[in-house]
Enzyme design. Structure first.
Site, PDB file in Angstrom:
ATOM      1  N   ASP A 134       0.873  -1.170   0.000  1.00 38.14           N
ATOM      2  CA  ASP A 134       0.000   0.000   0.000  1.00 38.14           C
ATOM      3  C   ASP A 134       0.911   1.222   0.000  1.00 38.14           C
ATOM      4  O   ASP A 134       1.954   1.213   0.661  1.00 38.14           O
ATOM      5  CB  ASP A 134      -0.921   0.008   1.226  1.00 38.14           C
ATOM      6  CG  ASP A 134      -2.182   0.820   0.957  1.00 38.14           C
ATOM      7  OD1 ASP A 134      -2.743   0.699  -0.147  1.00 38.14           O
ATOM      8  OD2 ASP A 134      -2.599   1.590   1.844  1.00 38.14           O
ATOM      9  N   GLY A 136      -0.306   7.536 -11.558  1.00 40.44           N
ATOM     10  CA  GLY A 136      -0.671   8.314 -10.373  1.00 40.44           C
ATOM     11  C   GLY A 136      -0.086   9.720 -10.375  1.00 40.44           C
ATOM     12  O   GLY A 136      -0.233  10.472 -11.333  1.00 40.44           O
ATOM     13  N   ASP A 151       3.018  10.569 -10.488  1.00 34.74           N
ATOM     14  CA  ASP A 151       4.361  10.645 -11.084  1.00 34.74           C
ATOM     15  C   ASP A 151       4.607  11.934 -11.875  1.00 34.74           C
ATOM     16  O   ASP A 151       5.688  12.513 -11.768  1.00 34.74           O
ATOM     17  CB  ASP A 151       4.634   9.426 -11.985  1.00 34.74           C
ATOM     18  CG  ASP A 151       5.007   8.186 -11.175  1.00 34.74           C
ATOM     19  OD1 ASP A 151       5.277   8.320  -9.970  1.00 34.74           O
ATOM     20  OD2 ASP A 151       5.037   7.089 -11.758  1.00 34.74           O
TER      21      ASP A 151
HETATM   22  P1  IMP Z   1      -3.191   2.018  -3.290  1.00 38.10           P
HETATM   23  O1  IMP Z   1      -3.535   1.123  -4.435  1.00 38.10           O
HETATM   24  O2  IMP Z   1      -4.305   2.276  -2.334  1.00 38.10           O
HETATM   25  O3  IMP Z   1      -1.906   1.644  -2.614  1.00 38.10           O
HETATM   26  O4  IMP Z   1      -2.985   3.428  -3.998  1.00 38.10           O
HETATM   27  C1  IMP Z   1      -1.812   4.101  -3.960  1.00 38.10           C
HETATM   28  C2  IMP Z   1      -2.012   5.449  -4.666  1.00 38.10           C
HETATM   29  O5  IMP Z   1      -0.919   6.291  -4.289  1.00 38.10           O
HETATM   30  C3  IMP Z   1      -1.975   5.333  -6.172  1.00 38.10           C
HETATM   31  O6  IMP Z   1      -3.248   5.209  -6.730  1.00 38.10           O
HETATM   32  C4  IMP Z   1      -1.315   6.652  -6.561  1.00 38.10           C
HETATM   33  O7  IMP Z   1      -2.289   7.651  -6.581  1.00 38.10           O
HETATM   34  C5  IMP Z   1      -0.369   6.913  -5.402  1.00 38.10           C
HETATM   35  N1  IMP Z   1       0.957   6.307  -5.668  1.00 38.10           N
HETATM   36  C6  IMP Z   1       1.553   5.277  -4.992  1.00 38.10           C
HETATM   37  N2  IMP Z   1       2.741   4.984  -5.523  1.00 38.10           N
HETATM   38  C7  IMP Z   1       2.892   5.810  -6.569  1.00 38.10           C
HETATM   39  C8  IMP Z   1       3.942   5.958  -7.521  1.00 38.10           C
HETATM   40  O8  IMP Z   1       4.950   5.240  -7.557  1.00 38.10           O
HETATM   41  N3  IMP Z   1       3.747   6.937  -8.417  1.00 38.10           N
HETATM   42  C9  IMP Z   1       2.650   7.739  -8.437  1.00 38.10           C
HETATM   43  N4  IMP Z   1       1.637   7.618  -7.593  1.00 38.10           N
HETATM   44  C10 IMP Z   1       1.763   6.666  -6.648  1.00 38.10           C
END
Ligand code: IMP
Length: 198
Positions: free
Chosen positions: A69, A151, A153
């Site tokens: 996460d 995301g 980036d």
């Molecule tokens: P999860 O699936 O709930 O862990 O969502 C993590 C969210 O954080 C993603 O949807 C992105 O919006 C953001 N995020 C996490 N890691 C990255 C990354 O490596 N690059 C850009 N956004 C990230």
């Protein structure tokens, strides 16, 4: 040893396979080869959600499971969006809306410091689990740049860089990313698992 990657996010899947794909004795499986029920992210921290995803998927499938996460923590926003990063603008994984909301909230703000934080979890079907953390410090750009990654980036400039993460090649991102740092810390455990030592 078969290990399941407990995510449906194609970008994360790809990054995890690039980073840990070389561990001798580990055969990585995804939801495509081994479907598993979706886990609702009800935790209030990255740690809770990572553990929840790994433990419940390992128990549902009977396979060791790696989950992750992650989120963006912006200093001027008191650490938001954090655990709510993927649904910051309301709709799950609407990356463009999330980026627009972030730029709006930071408009005129001089303190643009931020960090990405990833928490990786490895869980076994017997309920044991381990967590690791990785952090990437940086700042938020004033407009999106670059076409790689996902995301936030296009808005995130890592410390010591002038380019955003979306302007780096995937290999350049992997060298420094929060995900890389968290996953590398799981490598010794995964090697032990592959040797039947856990
Ligand atoms: P999860 O699936 O709930 O862990 O969502 C993590 C969210 O954080 C993603 O949807 C992105 O919006 C953001 N995020 C996490 N890691 C990255 C990354 O490596 N690059 C850009 N956004 C990230």
């Amino acid at each position: 040893m078969k290990v399941l990657i407990g995510t449906r996010n194609p970008h994360k899947l790809e990054e995890i396979r690039r980073i840990l794909g070389d561990i001798p004795g580990i055969e990585w499986l995804t939801f495509r080869e081994h479907p598993f029920p979706e886990v609702e992210e009800t935790g209030t921290t990255l740690e809770e959600n990572a553990r929840l995803k790994a433990v419940s998927t390992a128990q549902a499938t009977g396979l060791p499971t790696l989950a992750e996460d992650s989120g963006l923590e912006v200093a001027a926003l008191g650490g938001a969006p954090g655990v709510l990063s993927s649904r910051f603008a309301g709709v799950e994984k609407d990356y463009r809306a999330n980026n627009e909301k972030l730029l709006e909230l930071l408009s005129g703000e001089e303190n643009r410091r931020a960090r990405f934080r990833a928490v990786a979890a490895l869980a076994l079907p017997d309920g044991r689990s381990w967590l690791t953390e990785g952090i990437l410090e940086g700042e938020i750009a004033t407009s999106p740049r670059g076409a790689h990654g996902f995301g936030y980036d296009p808005l995130f400039i890592p410390v010591g860089e002038t380019r955003t993460l979306a302007e780096l090649s995937p290999e350049e991102k992997d060298r420094i990313s929060h995900r890389r740092r968290a996953l590398e810390r799981l490598r010794p455990l995964l090697s032990s698992l592959a040797r039947g030592e856990l």
